[in-house]
Enzyme design. Structure first.
Site, short mmCIF file in Angstrom:
data_model
loop_
_atom_site.label_atom_id
_atom_site.label_comp_id
_atom_site.label_asym_id
_atom_site.label_seq_id
_atom_site.Cartn_x
_atom_site.Cartn_y
_atom_site.Cartn_z
N ASN A 194 1.64 1.94 -7.15
CA ASN A 194 1.10 3.66 -7.96
C ASN A 194 2.14 4.35 -6.95
O ASN A 194 2.23 5.19 -7.81
CB ASN A 194 -0.46 3.67 -8.07
CG ASN A 194 -1.24 3.05 -7.15
OD1 ASN A 194 -0.83 3.11 -5.60
ND2 ASN A 194 -2.32 4.10 -6.78
N GLU A 289 -5.53 0.39 2.73
CA GLU A 289 -6.88 1.16 2.35
C GLU A 289 -6.35 0.56 0.76
O GLU A 289 -5.98 -0.18 0.45
CB GLU A 289 -5.50 2.16 2.09
CG GLU A 289 -5.43 2.96 3.14
CD GLU A 289 -6.67 3.63 3.91
OE1 GLU A 289 -6.67 4.35 5.31
OE2 GLU A 289 -7.66 3.96 2.87
N CYS A 323 -5.89 5.64 -6.40
CA CYS A 323 -7.47 4.89 -6.24
C CYS A 323 -8.24 5.98 -6.19
O CYS A 323 -10.03 5.29 -5.73
CB CYS A 323 -7.42 4.35 -4.60
SG CYS A 323 -6.43 5.51 -3.74
N1 LIG Z 1 -7.28 3.69 -0.87
C1 LIG Z 1 -5.55 3.54 -1.27
O1 LIG Z 1 -5.38 4.31 -0.51
C2 LIG Z 1 -5.44 3.18 -2.41
C3 LIG Z 1 -5.56 1.84 -2.96
N2 LIG Z 1 -5.14 1.34 -3.88
C4 LIG Z 1 -5.31 0.33 -4.62
O2 LIG Z 1 -4.36 -0.57 -5.19
C5 LIG Z 1 -4.96 -1.21 -6.41
C6 LIG Z 1 -3.60 -1.32 -7.39
O3 LIG Z 1 -2.15 -1.63 -6.43
P1 LIG Z 1 -1.55 -2.69 -7.00
O4 LIG Z 1 -0.41 -2.74 -6.50
O5 LIG Z 1 -1.46 -3.37 -8.08
O6 LIG Z 1 -2.05 -3.95 -5.77
P2 LIG Z 1 -2.00 -4.90 -4.79
O7 LIG Z 1 -2.84 -5.46 -3.99
O8 LIG Z 1 -2.05 -5.61 -6.38
O9 LIG Z 1 -0.46 -5.16 -4.46
C7 LIG Z 1 -0.58 -4.37 -3.27
C8 LIG Z 1 0.48 -4.91 -2.25
O10 LIG Z 1 0.70 -5.60 -1.96
C9 LIG Z 1 1.65 -6.84 -2.52
N3 LIG Z 1 1.20 -8.09 -2.13
C10 LIG Z 1 0.64 -9.06 -3.67
N4 LIG Z 1 0.63 -9.85 -2.94
C11 LIG Z 1 0.51 -10.37 -1.46
C12 LIG Z 1 0.18 -11.16 -0.42
N5 LIG Z 1 -0.29 -12.80 -0.84
N6 LIG Z 1 0.27 -11.18 0.50
C13 LIG Z 1 0.75 -9.85 0.68
N7 LIG Z 1 1.26 -8.81 -0.06
C14 LIG Z 1 0.81 -9.49 -1.47
C15 LIG Z 1 2.15 -6.85 -2.87
O11 LIG Z 1 3.32 -7.21 -3.78
P3 LIG Z 1 3.99 -7.60 -5.39
O12 LIG Z 1 3.42 -6.33 -6.39
O13 LIG Z 1 5.08 -8.59 -5.21
O14 LIG Z 1 2.78 -8.40 -6.01
C16 LIG Z 1 1.42 -5.45 -2.87
O15 LIG Z 1 3.51 -4.35 -2.44
C17 LIG Z 1 -6.32 -0.60 -7.11
O16 LIG Z 1 -7.22 -2.22 -6.68
C18 LIG Z 1 -6.00 0.48 -6.01
O17 LIG Z 1 -7.47 1.05 -6.28
C19 LIG Z 1 -3.98 1.95 -4.76
C20 LIG Z 1 -3.65 3.20 -3.48
C21 LIG Z 1 -4.10 3.64 -2.55
O1 LIG Z 2 -2.95 5.98 -5.23
C1 LIG Z 2 -3.77 6.44 -4.37
O2 LIG Z 2 -4.59 7.17 -5.77
C2 LIG Z 2 -3.03 7.75 -3.91
O3 LIG Z 2 -3.27 6.99 -2.34
C3 LIG Z 2 -4.21 8.63 -3.91
O4 LIG Z 2 -3.53 9.87 -3.90
P1 LIG Z 2 -3.99 11.66 -4.47
O5 LIG Z 2 -5.18 11.36 -4.70
O6 LIG Z 2 -3.14 12.17 -3.08
O7 LIG Z 2 -2.84 11.47 -5.51
#
Ligand SMILES: NC(=O)C1=CN([C@@H]2O[C@H](COP(=O)(O)OP(=O)(O)OC[C@H]3O[C@@H](n4cnc5c(N)ncnc54)[C@H](OP(=O)(O)O)[C@@H]3O)[C@@H](O)[C@H]2O)C=CC1
Ligand SMILES: O=C(O)[C@H](O)COP(=O)(O)O
Length: 522
Positions: A194, A289, A323
């Site tokens: 994202n 995170e 997130c």
């Molecule tokens: N707290 C925070 O700051 C934030 C949290 N999020 C959270 O992220 C989620 C959405 O993002 P999303 O990309 O779908 O999350 P994922 O956990 O599916 O993927 C995150 C990353 O991990 C990689 N990945 C997947 N499987 C593995 C593995 N087994 N080992 C190592 N890396 C792996 C993915 O690669 P690939 O794409 O190739 O599968 C991607 O680069 C939501 O739950 C959201 O809340 C998002 C942004 C900020």
């Molecule tokens: O993935 C997310 O949600 C980001 O960490 C959020 O960033 P923002 O709240 O500054 O848009």
């Protein structure tokens, strides 16, 4: 639209959708090295853009058209091994590079990112369906983050500590302890789809500034934006080997990367995958995170018009795929009707459409994500939630915004993170009930409270077990120098520029033992 970028590599990909004129132009300029003649984007190792020996590629599906928009290399384990070898070797020299010089590199990267921002933003529009304006904002915000990291880094990392022994009982002043911050070694950085640029840079900047090497594994959706971004680091003249980029599906190369003996730190942002990684990781520091279920509490004395405005923005920006999105509103009964009406009005005004047209609500990242979100909505429907926004509507990955009232703790939406344009509202008898719900969640990322009473706001903030509480605004990670952290399943450690710098170093003490006591008398 221009001609097609067509792949002829052995893969299961059909035809890649037409590229834009702008894309084709950029491929012949600053970005010419990053894509192979086959049309498949290259990976990065030892200062070079390369094609994988695997001969395989991974398709990136445009969420809006549901066609393949790009292909990236499926890196092999041997290529990953070489990344860690190169990183280990390059890091030694980098750790001896003066701080001001590391800062100079980061400023250079930031300038290049601003200069070449549009093609990076165009990738975000195609790969993750982020609205065009927001895509450009993400790139510029990332350049700003690098500049700030360079400035903060020269000061923060340049400072150590001197401790004298005689402050501890029974000790004389004959020992001096010099405490300094030293790099961790090789950092593995894994950002999510994202914010593939901003959440990559927020790891790369602090890690490099602190004297580390980095292996970056971008999310598959967002990998090409990450490749374009990395070209700015390459063009800034970063030493070969210091930074590598490995593409491939996380499910295939993820475990190999995270359990690699060359890893000295994992900085990960994503979903529950992060919990599995934490359990399997070795004795290395983790910056995690993870997901969130940010609760918005609306008290009886809140400015309801303002609260509604923040709730609509917080709940539906980037179609709820943040997130920090508002993922549950807990409103006190006495003002619930008025709040729901105001929020509904705001939701009705949202433009639903394509990211290229800067619509507010754009297709969610994948079909499986759309199916998951739909499952949550249907569960709430079966259990009696009220559809304030009318009939549920979906076309492909495009979901019309859903506002659900009378959500109860028995519904999945009361607890699970939709990561889509769905906002549940739960009516509560008191703010205490809302706080109790928030604290019963497995997540603890952020929360927010709307009230005109600052004393009540502070009491609620104290009671909410989340990494951050926003008073009279929706949750947000930015500005990027604010500390950002999740409690419970929402994370380990803290982000925010200074905290990320702190997480990218370890403490080293050198104790000078003297034959005699030493006092500086002035
Ligand atoms: N707290 C925070 O700051 C934030 C949290 N999020 C959270 O992220 C989620 C959405 O993002 P999303 O990309 O779908 O999350 P994922 O956990 O599916 O993927 C995150 C990353 O991990 C990689 N990945 C997947 N499987 C593995 C593995 N087994 N080992 C190592 N890396 C792996 C993915 O690669 P690939 O794409 O190739 O599968 C991607 O680069 C939501 O739950 C959201 O809340 C998002 C942004 C900020
Ligand atoms: O993935 C997310 O949600 C980001 O960490 C959020 O960033 P923002 O709240 O500054 O848009």
């Amino acid at each position: 639209m221009g001609g097609c970028v067509v792949s002829n590599v052995a893969s299961n990909v059909e035809t890649i959708e037409a590229g834009t004129e702008r894309e084709l132009q950029t491929m012949s300029g600053f970005y010419s090295d990053i894509v192979a003649p086959t049309g498949v984007y290259k990976y990065y190792l030892n200062g070079q853009w390369l094609e994988s020996a695997s001969g395989k590629s991974v398709s990136i599906i445009n969420p809006s058209t549901r066609q393949t928009c790009y292909e990236v290399q499926a890196c092999t384990q041997d290529e990953v091994n070489r990344m860690f070898d190169a990183a280990k070797a390059a890091q030694k020299a980098w750790a001896r590079t003066p701080l001001w010089k590391r800062a100079e590199y980061l400023h250079k990267v930031a300038a290049l990112m601003r200069e070449h921002a549009q093609p990076i933003a165009d990738c975000l529009v195609k790969e993750v369906a982020k609205p065009a304006k927001d895509s450009l904002t993400e790139v510029v915000r990332s350049a700003d983050l690098l500049d700030y990291t360079a400035e903060e880094g020269v000061r923060f990392l340049g400072e150590g500590q001197l401790l004298n022994s005689d402050s501890f009982p029974g000790q004389q002043r004959n020992k001096m302890c010099l405490v300094s911050k030293v790099p961790l070694g090789v950092v593995l950085a894994i950002p999510p789809f994202n914010y593939p640029v901003n959440l990559a840079v927020s790891k790369l900047g602090p890690a490099l500034m602190a004297g580390n090497a980095v292996v970056l594994k971008p999310p598959t959706q967002g990998a090409v934006a990450g490749i374009h971004m990395l070209q700015c680091f390459h063009a800034a003249g970063l030493p070969a080997g210091l930074l590598s980029l490995a593409t491939g599906r996380g499910s295939e190369i993820g475990d190999f990367l995270t359990q690699h003996p060359g890893v000295n730190c994992i900085s990960f942002t994503g979903g529950d995958t992060g919990i599995a990684i934490s359990k399997k990781a070795g004795m290395v520091p983790l910056q995690m995170e993870l997901g969130g279920k940010d609760v918005c509490i609306v008290a009886a004395d809140a400015d309801l018009a303002a609260a509604a405005k923040h709730i609509v923005k917080g709940g539906f920006s980037y179609s709820g795929q943040r997130c920090t999105a508002v993922k549950l509103v807990c409103v006190v009964d006495s003002v619930a009707d008025e709040l729901v009406a105001a929020v509904a009005k705001g939701v009705a005004a949202l433009k639903v459409g394509m990211p290229e047209d800067d619509a507010d609500i754009t297709p969610v990242v994948s079909e499986s994500s759309a199916n998951f979100i739909e499952g949550l909505v249907m569960d709430a429907k079966e259990k009696g939630a009220t559809f304030v926004t009318g009939e549920y509507r979906r076309e492909g990955n495009l979901l019309w915004p859903v506002l659900l009232d009378h959500v109860t703790p028995g519904m999945r939406l009361a607890w699970e993170e939709p990561f889509g344009p769905v906002l549940p509202i739960m009516r509560v008898a008191s703010t205490d009930e809302a706080v109790a719900h928030c604290n019963a969640s497995k997540y603890g990322l952020q929360g927010c409270v709307f009230t005109r009473d600052i004393n009540a706001a502070i009491a609620i903030s104290d009671a909410m077990e989340t990494g951050t509480v926003q008073v009279n605004s929706a949750p947000a990670r930015g500005p990027d120098h604010f500390p950002f952290q999740g409690f419970r399943d929402s994370g380990i450690g803290s982000q925010g520029i200074r905290n990320s710098l702190a997480m990218m170093v370890k403490t080293k003490s050198t104790v000078i033992n003297l034959d005699q006591e030493t006092y500086t008398m002035g």
